[in-house]
Design a protein around this motif. Structure first.
Motif, PDB file in Angstrom:
ATOM      1  N   GLY A 101       0.817  -1.208   0.000  1.00  0.00           N
ATOM      2  CA  GLY A 101       0.000   0.000   0.000  1.00  0.00           C
ATOM      3  C   GLY A 101       0.852   1.260   0.000  1.00  0.00           C
ATOM      4  N   LEU A 102       1.933   1.235   0.781  1.00  0.00           N
ATOM      5  CA  LEU A 102       2.838   2.377   0.819  1.00  0.00           C
ATOM      6  C   LEU A 102       3.519   2.576  -0.533  1.00  0.00           C
ATOM      7  N   ILE A 103       3.933   1.478  -1.136  1.00  0.00           N
ATOM      8  CA  ILE A 103       4.579   1.567  -2.446  1.00  0.00           C
ATOM      9  C   ILE A 103       3.649   2.231  -3.448  1.00  0.00           C
ATOM     10  N   ARG A 104       2.413   1.762  -3.518  1.00  0.00           N
ATOM     11  CA  ARG A 104       1.447   2.312  -4.468  1.00  0.00           C
ATOM     12  C   ARG A 104       1.177   3.794  -4.174  1.00  0.00           C
ATOM     13  N   LEU A 105       0.986   4.105  -2.904  1.00  0.00           N
ATOM     14  CA  LEU A 105       0.702   5.484  -2.504  1.00  0.00           C
ATOM     15  C   LEU A 105       1.849   6.413  -2.881  1.00  0.00           C
ATOM     16  N   LEU A 106       3.061   6.006  -2.560  1.00  0.00           N
ATOM     17  CA  LEU A 106       4.226   6.849  -2.809  1.00  0.00           C
ATOM     18  C   LEU A 106       4.508   7.007  -4.296  1.00  0.00           C
ATOM     19  N   GLU A 107       4.381   5.910  -5.037  1.00  0.00           N
ATOM     20  CA  GLU A 107       4.643   5.984  -6.475  1.00  0.00           C
ATOM     21  C   GLU A 107       3.577   6.804  -7.187  1.00  0.00           C
ATOM     22  N   ASP A 108       2.330   6.691  -6.740  1.00  0.00           N
ATOM     23  CA  ASP A 108       1.266   7.506  -7.330  1.00  0.00           C
ATOM     24  C   ASP A 108       1.500   8.994  -7.072  1.00  0.00           C
ATOM     25  N   ALA A 109       2.202   9.295  -5.967  1.00  0.00           N
ATOM     26  CA  ALA A 109       2.486  10.685  -5.626  1.00  0.00           C
ATOM     27  C   ALA A 109       3.761  11.188  -6.312  1.00  0.00           C
ATOM     28  N   GLY A 110       4.382  10.319  -7.126  1.00  0.00           N
ATOM     29  CA  GLY A 110       5.553  10.741  -7.882  1.00  0.00           C
ATOM     30  C   GLY A 110       6.890  10.425  -7.246  1.00  0.00           C
ATOM     31  N   HIS A 111       6.884   9.674  -6.150  1.00  0.00           N
ATOM     32  CA  HIS A 111       8.142   9.309  -5.490  1.00  0.00           C
ATOM     33  C   HIS A 111       8.674   7.995  -6.063  1.00  0.00           C
ATOM     34  N   LEU A 112       9.944   7.731  -5.824  1.00  0.00           N
ATOM     35  CA  LEU A 112      10.574   6.491  -6.262  1.00  0.00           C
ATOM     36  C   LEU A 112      10.895   5.628  -5.047  1.00  0.00           C
ATOM     37  N   VAL A 113      10.288   4.442  -4.972  1.00  0.00           N
ATOM     38  CA  VAL A 113      10.588   3.501  -3.899  1.00  0.00           C
ATOM     39  C   VAL A 113      11.777   2.666  -4.359  1.00  0.00           C
ATOM     40  N   VAL A 114      12.946   2.909  -3.781  1.00  0.00           N
ATOM     41  CA  VAL A 114      14.159   2.241  -4.250  1.00  0.00           C
ATOM     42  C   VAL A 114      14.215   0.785  -3.817  1.00  0.00           C
ATOM     43  N   ASP A 115      13.545   0.456  -2.721  1.00  0.00           N
ATOM     44  CA  ASP A 115      13.459  -0.937  -2.264  1.00  0.00           C
ATOM     45  C   ASP A 115      12.419  -1.006  -1.162  1.00  0.00           C
ATOM     46  N   ALA A 116      11.892  -2.207  -0.945  1.00  0.00           N
ATOM     47  CA  ALA A 116      10.894  -2.425   0.105  1.00  0.00           C
ATOM     48  C   ALA A 116      11.254  -3.729   0.813  1.00  0.00           C
ATOM     49  N   LEU A 117      11.758  -3.620   2.022  1.00  0.00           N
ATOM     50  CA  LEU A 117      12.231  -4.769   2.784  1.00  0.00           C
ATOM     51  C   LEU A 117      11.174  -5.261   3.762  1.00  0.00           C
ATOM     52  N   SER A 118      11.225  -6.555   4.051  1.00  0.00           N
ATOM     53  CA  SER A 118      10.301  -7.132   5.018  1.00  0.00           C
ATOM     54  C   SER A 118      10.955  -7.338   6.376  1.00  0.00           C
ATOM     55  N   GLU A 119      12.283  -7.134   6.440  1.00  0.00           N
ATOM     56  CA  GLU A 119      13.007  -7.239   7.702  1.00  0.00           C
ATOM     57  C   GLU A 119      14.213  -6.312   7.651  1.00  0.00           C
ATOM     58  N   ASP A 120      14.887  -6.158   8.789  1.00  0.00           N
ATOM     59  CA  ASP A 120      15.932  -5.137   8.882  1.00  0.00           C
ATOM     60  C   ASP A 120      17.347  -5.669   8.704  1.00  0.00           C
ATOM     61  N   THR A 121      17.515  -6.945   8.371  1.00  0.00           N
ATOM     62  CA  THR A 121      18.832  -7.581   8.402  1.00  0.00           C
ATOM     63  C   THR A 121      19.874  -6.881   7.538  1.00  0.00           C
ATOM     64  N   THR A 140      11.287 -11.633  15.996  1.00  0.00           N
ATOM     65  CA  THR A 140      10.490 -11.675  17.223  1.00  0.00           C
ATOM     66  C   THR A 140       9.330 -10.693  17.215  1.00  0.00           C
ATOM     67  N   TYR A 141       9.327  -9.765  16.262  1.00  0.00           N
ATOM     68  CA  TYR A 141       8.265  -8.751  16.177  1.00  0.00           C
ATOM     69  C   TYR A 141       8.141  -7.963  17.476  1.00  0.00           C
ATOM     70  N   SER A 142       9.280  -7.672  18.087  1.00  0.00           N
ATOM     71  CA  SER A 142       9.257  -6.879  19.313  1.00  0.00           C
ATOM     72  C   SER A 142       9.847  -5.498  19.055  1.00  0.00           C
ATOM     73  N   ASP A 143      11.187  -5.411  19.015  1.00  0.00           N
ATOM     74  CA  ASP A 143      11.784  -4.085  18.852  1.00  0.00           C
ATOM     75  C   ASP A 143      12.891  -4.059  17.800  1.00  0.00           C
ATOM     76  N   GLU A 144      12.900  -5.069  16.914  1.00  0.00           N
ATOM     77  CA  GLU A 144      13.955  -5.112  15.900  1.00  0.00           C
ATOM     78  C   GLU A 144      14.002  -3.843  15.048  1.00  0.00           C
ATOM     79  N   GLY A 145      12.827  -3.393  14.639  1.00  0.00           N
ATOM     80  CA  GLY A 145      12.768  -2.232  13.759  1.00  0.00           C
ATOM     81  C   GLY A 145      13.261  -0.960  14.412  1.00  0.00           C
ATOM     82  N   ILE A 146      12.821  -0.718  15.635  1.00  0.00           N
ATOM     83  CA  ILE A 146      13.212   0.517  16.315  1.00  0.00           C
ATOM     84  C   ILE A 146      14.686   0.498  16.664  1.00  0.00           C
ATOM     85  N   ARG A 147      15.231  -0.674  16.989  1.00  0.00           N
ATOM     86  CA  ARG A 147      16.663  -0.773  17.247  1.00  0.00           C
ATOM     87  C   ARG A 147      17.453  -0.548  15.962  1.00  0.00           C
ATOM     88  N   ALA A 148      16.926  -1.048  14.854  1.00  0.00           N
ATOM     89  CA  ALA A 148      17.567  -0.799  13.568  1.00  0.00           C
ATOM     90  C   ALA A 148      17.526   0.689  13.224  1.00  0.00           C
TER      91      ALA A 148
END
Length: 222
Positions: A15-35, A58-66
């Motif tokens: 949804g974010l990809i579609r929204l951003l691209e429709d607004a004229g932005h370029l999504v350079v990549d879309a990751l499902s994890e932070d590794t 673990t779906y706890s704090d990986e993203g915020i720590r990244a």
């Protein structure tokens, strides 16, 4: 704008990809994890990173720590953190470490597409935009500080609104006040908190949070 997304939810990510691209932005990549987020940042040189707080495994704090790691290694990279909840301790660390070009929004409260896109541009240009709930919790942690206790309810409301990135004009409209009244409240707030007003509202509030964090006798465990 070149944007990198790190979000585990397929529906939200697409949804974010579609929204951003429709607004004229370029999504350079879309990751499902932070590794490998830092490798991807180095490879694509995005102008903005959108990071979910909770990621695999673990779906706890990986993203915020990244996100904190990214801010340490690339403080120049604008960052928007999206979360289902307020991760108070990490939010404080993000704010204190490097407040510029930073956003922290709660997913369920993002309801206006135009406003969301405007927020991305504000963050890219150096602004700091925090969800009102994030601001409320950060301020609540500091209720023991005598300076925070000296603020009136109205001043607290104005302070939170400033932290959201609202202009004096917007605050006046929101609270049904004159701009002159908002300016008086703002001046009073920073006088009570022992800070000088510098004309940049949201950054002044974040400076306040950092100031209170650094001068308090100790942190409160969330």
């Amino acid at each position: 704008m070149r944007i990198l997304i790190c979000e585990d939810s397929v529906l939200l990510r697409e949804g974010l990809i579609r929204l951003l691209e429709d607004a004229g932005h370029l999504v350079v990549d879309a990751l499902s994890e932070d590794t490998d987020v830092m490798d991807v940042v180095a490879r694509h040189e995005p102008e903005l990173l959108i990071m979910d707080v909770r990621l695999p495994p673990t779906y706890s704090d990986e993203g915020i720590r990244a996100a904190l790691k990214v801010r340490q290694q690339r403080p120049d990279l604008p960052l928007l953190v999206l979360s289902q909840y307020v991760e108070e301790r990490y939010a404080t660390e993000l704010v204190v470490a490097h407040a510029e070009s930073l956003g922290y929004l709660l997913k369920d409260r993002v309801t206006d597409v135009t406003e969301f896109l405007e927020t991305l541009e504000q963050i890219r240009q150096g602004a700091t935009v925090l969800d009102p709930e994030v601001v409320a919790q950060l301020l609540t942690r500091r209720q023991h500080d005598h300076r925070m206790q000296s603020l009136t309810d109205r001043e607290r409301t104005v302070l939170a609104a400033i932290a959201e990135g609202k202009t004096n004009q917007a605050i006046a409209k929101l609270l049904h006040l004159s701009e002159a009244s908002v300016e008086k409240y703002t001046s009073s707030i920073f006088t009570k908190l022992g800070l000088e007003a510098d004309g940049e509202g949201n950054r002044r509030v974040l400076a306040t949070l950092a100031h209170l964090e650094n001068t308090s006798q100790g942190r409160t465990t969330p």
